[in-house]
Structure formats: C-alpha cells, structure tokens
Write a protein that holds these residues in place. Structure first.
Motif, PDB file in Angstrom:
ATOM      1  N   GLY A 174      36.307  30.155  44.399  1.00 62.32           N
ATOM      2  CA  GLY A 174      35.172  29.805  45.432  1.00 62.32           C
ATOM      3  C   GLY A 174      33.714  29.047  44.793  1.00 62.32           C
ATOM      4  N   PHE A 175      33.959  28.847  43.400  1.00 59.47           N
ATOM      5  CA  PHE A 175      32.923  28.333  42.819  1.00 59.47           C
ATOM      6  C   PHE A 175      33.298  27.056  42.289  1.00 59.47           C
ATOM      7  CE2 PHE A 175      29.018  28.375  40.225  1.00 59.47           C
ATOM      8  CZ  PHE A 175      27.972  29.041  40.868  1.00 59.47           C
ATOM      9  N   ARG A 176      32.875  26.021  42.657  1.00 58.31           N
ATOM     10  CA  ARG A 176      33.545  24.698  42.167  1.00 58.31           C
ATOM     11  C   ARG A 176      32.768  24.361  40.532  1.00 58.31           C
ATOM     12  NH1 ARG A 176      31.681  21.922  47.774  1.00 58.31           N
ATOM     13  NH2 ARG A 176      29.993  23.393  47.104  1.00 58.31           N
ATOM     14  N   TRP A 177      33.578  23.528  39.924  1.00 62.20           N
ATOM     15  CA  TRP A 177      33.132  23.374  38.683  1.00 62.20           C
ATOM     16  C   TRP A 177      31.758  22.595  38.526  1.00 62.20           C
ATOM     17  CZ3 TRP A 177      32.152  18.404  36.813  1.00 62.20           C
ATOM     18  CH2 TRP A 177      32.749  17.299  37.511  1.00 62.20           C
ATOM     19  N   ASN A 178      31.189  21.859  39.826  1.00 58.66           N
ATOM     20  CA  ASN A 178      30.287  21.182  39.787  1.00 58.66           C
ATOM     21  C   ASN A 178      29.245  21.682  40.678  1.00 58.66           C
ATOM     22  OD1 ASN A 178      31.638  20.392  41.831  1.00 58.66           O
ATOM     23  ND2 ASN A 178      31.014  18.164  41.853  1.00 58.66           N
ATOM     24  N   LEU A 237      31.109  26.088  30.455  1.00 54.51           N
ATOM     25  CA  LEU A 237      30.997  27.565  30.588  1.00 54.51           C
ATOM     26  C   LEU A 237      30.001  27.948  31.788  1.00 54.51           C
ATOM     27  CD1 LEU A 237      31.881  30.017  29.680  1.00 54.51           C
ATOM     28  CD2 LEU A 237      30.492  29.957  27.783  1.00 54.51           C
ATOM     29  N   MET A 238      30.280  28.788  32.889  1.00 56.84           N
ATOM     30  CA  MET A 238      29.246  29.147  33.977  1.00 56.84           C
ATOM     31  C   MET A 238      29.058  30.498  33.956  1.00 56.84           C
ATOM     32  SD  MET A 238      29.528  26.048  35.395  1.00 56.84           S
ATOM     33  CE  MET A 238      29.491  25.689  37.059  1.00 56.84           C
ATOM     34  N   SER A 239      27.952  31.092  34.207  1.00 54.41           N
ATOM     35  CA  SER A 239      27.727  32.436  34.407  1.00 54.41           C
ATOM     36  C   SER A 239      26.932  32.701  35.663  1.00 54.41           C
ATOM     37  CB  SER A 239      26.685  32.944  33.304  1.00 54.41           C
ATOM     38  OG  SER A 239      26.489  34.205  33.381  1.00 54.41           O
ATOM     39  N   VAL A 240      27.203  33.706  36.431  1.00 59.99           N
ATOM     40  CA  VAL A 240      26.738  34.141  37.425  1.00 59.99           C
ATOM     41  C   VAL A 240      26.498  35.611  37.474  1.00 59.99           C
ATOM     42  CG1 VAL A 240      27.518  32.500  39.370  1.00 59.99           C
ATOM     43  CG2 VAL A 240      28.679  34.789  39.037  1.00 59.99           C
ATOM     44  N   LYS A 241      26.270  36.068  35.870  1.00 55.70           N
ATOM     45  CA  LYS A 241      26.022  37.455  35.679  1.00 55.70           C
ATOM     46  C   LYS A 241      24.638  37.787  35.953  1.00 55.70           C
ATOM     47  CE  LYS A 241      27.237  39.951  31.430  1.00 55.70           C
ATOM     48  NZ  LYS A 241      27.462  39.598  30.224  1.00 55.70           N
ATOM     49  N   VAL A 275      31.573  35.074  34.304  1.00 55.78           N
ATOM     50  CA  VAL A 275      31.434  34.390  33.388  1.00 55.78           C
ATOM     51  C   VAL A 275      32.730  33.747  33.143  1.00 55.78           C
ATOM     52  CG1 VAL A 275      30.910  33.929  30.987  1.00 55.78           C
ATOM     53  CG2 VAL A 275      29.520  35.707  32.036  1.00 55.78           C
ATOM     54  N   TRP A 276      32.882  32.246  33.305  1.00 61.02           N
ATOM     55  CA  TRP A 276      33.953  31.796  32.777  1.00 61.02           C
ATOM     56  C   TRP A 276      34.051  30.268  32.434  1.00 61.02           C
ATOM     57  CZ3 TRP A 276      31.553  32.465  37.451  1.00 61.02           C
ATOM     58  CH2 TRP A 276      31.173  31.158  38.185  1.00 61.02           C
ATOM     59  N   PHE A 277      35.043  30.005  31.759  1.00 59.01           N
ATOM     60  CA  PHE A 277      35.086  28.441  31.379  1.00 59.01           C
ATOM     61  C   PHE A 277      35.591  27.602  32.468  1.00 59.01           C
ATOM     62  CE2 PHE A 277      34.796  30.598  27.206  1.00 59.01           C
ATOM     63  CZ  PHE A 277      34.157  29.531  26.332  1.00 59.01           C
ATOM     64  N   ASN A 278      35.077  26.545  32.504  1.00 64.55           N
ATOM     65  CA  ASN A 278      35.763  25.682  33.508  1.00 64.55           C
ATOM     66  C   ASN A 278      37.105  25.205  33.067  1.00 64.55           C
ATOM     67  OD1 ASN A 278      34.083  25.607  35.815  1.00 64.55           O
ATOM     68  ND2 ASN A 278      32.854  24.152  34.865  1.00 64.55           N
ATOM     69  N   SER A 279      38.171  25.075  33.827  1.00 61.70           N
ATOM     70  CA  SER A 279      39.514  24.838  33.217  1.00 61.70           C
ATOM     71  C   SER A 279      40.055  23.322  33.553  1.00 61.70           C
ATOM     72  CB  SER A 279      40.394  25.952  33.612  1.00 61.70           C
ATOM     73  OG  SER A 279      40.659  25.769  34.928  1.00 61.70           O
ATOM     74  N   ILE A 280      41.043  22.855  33.508  1.00 60.84           N
ATOM     75  CA  ILE A 280      41.503  21.826  34.069  1.00 60.84           C
ATOM     76  C   ILE A 280      41.883  21.807  35.613  1.00 60.84           C
ATOM     77  CG2 ILE A 280      43.579  20.100  34.364  1.00 60.84           C
ATOM     78  CD1 ILE A 280      43.806  20.641  30.851  1.00 60.84           C
ATOM     79  N   ASP A 319      40.228  23.775  37.346  1.00 61.22           N
ATOM     80  CA  ASP A 319      38.958  23.804  38.091  1.00 61.22           C
ATOM     81  C   ASP A 319      38.580  22.238  38.171  1.00 61.22           C
ATOM     82  OD1 ASP A 319      38.437  26.624  38.087  1.00 61.22           O
ATOM     83  OD2 ASP A 319      37.958  26.484  35.998  1.00 61.22           O
ATOM     84  N   PHE A 320      38.461  21.630  37.052  1.00 57.23           N
ATOM     85  CA  PHE A 320      38.024  20.235  37.205  1.00 57.23           C
ATOM     86  C   PHE A 320      38.938  19.326  38.266  1.00 57.23           C
ATOM     87  CE2 PHE A 320      36.416  21.040  32.835  1.00 57.23           C
ATOM     88  CZ  PHE A 320      35.231  20.847  33.256  1.00 57.23           C
ATOM     89  N   ASN A 321      40.207  19.761  38.369  1.00 56.09           N
ATOM     90  CA  ASN A 321      41.117  18.862  39.200  1.00 56.09           C
ATOM     91  C   ASN A 321      41.067  19.394  40.726  1.00 56.09           C
ATOM     92  OD1 ASN A 321      42.016  17.453  37.213  1.00 56.09           O
ATOM     93  ND2 ASN A 321      44.015  18.244  37.046  1.00 56.09           N
ATOM     94  N   GLY A 322      40.347  20.467  40.929  1.00 58.96           N
ATOM     95  CA  GLY A 322      40.186  21.074  42.086  1.00 58.96           C
ATOM     96  C   GLY A 322      41.481  21.598  42.644  1.00 58.96           C
ATOM     97  N   GLU A 323      42.044  22.348  41.548  1.00 59.75           N
ATOM     98  CA  GLU A 323      43.299  23.257  42.025  1.00 59.75           C
ATOM     99  C   GLU A 323      43.373  24.769  41.860  1.00 59.75           C
ATOM    100  OE1 GLU A 323      46.089  19.458  40.120  1.00 59.75           O
ATOM    101  OE2 GLU A 323      45.756  21.486  38.949  1.00 59.75           O
ATOM    102  N   SER A 324      42.178  25.051  41.542  1.00 63.09           N
ATOM    103  CA  SER A 324      41.914  26.683  41.254  1.00 63.09           C
ATOM    104  C   SER A 324      41.490  27.259  42.743  1.00 63.09           C
ATOM    105  CB  SER A 324      40.989  26.805  40.305  1.00 63.09           C
ATOM    106  OG  SER A 324      39.575  26.735  40.746  1.00 63.09           O
ATOM    107  N   ASP A 325      41.731  28.483  42.551  1.00 60.08           N
ATOM    108  CA  ASP A 325      41.392  29.569  43.693  1.00 60.08           C
ATOM    109  C   ASP A 325      40.032  29.842  43.845  1.00 60.08           C
ATOM    110  OD1 ASP A 325      41.723  31.277  42.110  1.00 60.08           O
ATOM    111  OD2 ASP A 325      43.239  32.365  43.151  1.00 60.08           O
TER     112      ASP A 325
END
Length: 164
Positions: free
Chosen positions: A68-72, A103-107, A53-58, A60-66
């Motif tokens: 494997g699950f994109r914000w969209n 806020l995303m969940s794959v729980k 479970v995570w909040f999308n961050s800046i 994530d939105f900018n495509g700069e996170s590591d």
C-alpha cells in the motif's frame, strides 16, 4: 550480501528468474549503478520482521507489488502537501529526478535511503526524513555496496538504526 542481510534479521524472498524494470523507470533513472541493478535481480522482497522497513524491489518500481506504500510515496506526499506552490513542487520533482529511493522505513516516522544519480554525487547514498524529505537529505556513504556492508555490520550508526 543477501546472506548478510538475512543474518541481521531481514526476511528475504529471493528472485528465481530475471525481471526487468519498466521502461518508464528506466527512462527516469537511466544510469542506475551496476551494483544496485545486480542487487535488484537477487530478490523479490526484503523486509524486516515487523514489515516496517523494506528495500524497494523491481515489483515495487514497476507498480506490481501489493504494498500500500508506493516506491515514490515520499515524493507524492510532498507534491500533494505543496500542490499550490509550483516552485516547491518543481524543487521536489528536481530532487527525486536524480535520487532513487532504495530503502524505506516507517519504523519511527517516515525515512528513506536513496542513491544520488546526479553527475557530481553519482552513486552516493543519502538519508532523508519527514516532513521535508528533500531538504533533510544527509550523506551516508559512497556506494550501495558500502551501505550493505554498513547495514550488516555490528557497528553502531544512528542513521541506520531505523533501517534494521
């Protein structure tokens, strides 16, 4: 509210310096609520202990996170699954053009919380679940700050169970 999220078990990496959303994202979602924009400036990552479970961050939105699950990811999954159905793809795009996943969940399956940016429901929070992410959208509360209060409270809420 960051402290309240920590108190219920979220792991937070706080942001040390201001960061801007990409111009692409700002163009797509030009009217983000002020409380949500302020929240984005407070952290780099917020996840539960299991990291499902995570909040999308800046980042994530900018495509700069590591991640494997994109914000969209849910929009992209729907478009891929229905690639041969132009009408359905248009409806998927229309939905996500006015709903930003926060806020995303794959729980327990794929689920999200999003902010509705349409004029008639501006700022309201909605919940959706697979397989029809857009059609399943269900009202949760009236604002982002109200959502944070609900998440950090001890009150039972079936929808929010998979986001803690």
């Amino acid at each position: 509210m960051i402290e309240a999220l920590k108190n219920i078990g979220f792991i937070v990496t706080e942001r040390l310096e201001r960061k801007e959303l990409s111009s692409d994202l700002q163009n797509q979602y030009s009217e983000l609520p002020a409380d949500y924009q302020e929240f984005l400036q407070r952290f780099q990552t917020i996840t539960n202990e299991s990291d499902n479970v995570w909040f999308n961050s800046i980042e994530d939105f900018n495509g700069e996170s590591d991640s494997g699950f994109r914000w969209n990811e849910f929009e992209l999954m729907g478009l891929e699954a229905l690639a041969d159905d132009k009408e359905s793809c248009d409806m998927i795009r229309l939905f996500w053009d006015s709903h930003i996943p926060i806020l995303m969940s794959v729980k327990d399956g794929y689920q999200y919380l999003c902010i509705d940016l349409s004029p008639e429901n501006y700022g309201k929070i909605y919940y959706g679940v697979e397989p029809e992410f857009e059609d399943s959208a269900e009202f949760v509360c009236d604002s982002f700050n109200h959502l944070l209060e609900m998440l950090s409270s001890n009150k039972k809420n079936d929808i929010l169970t998979n986001f803690k």
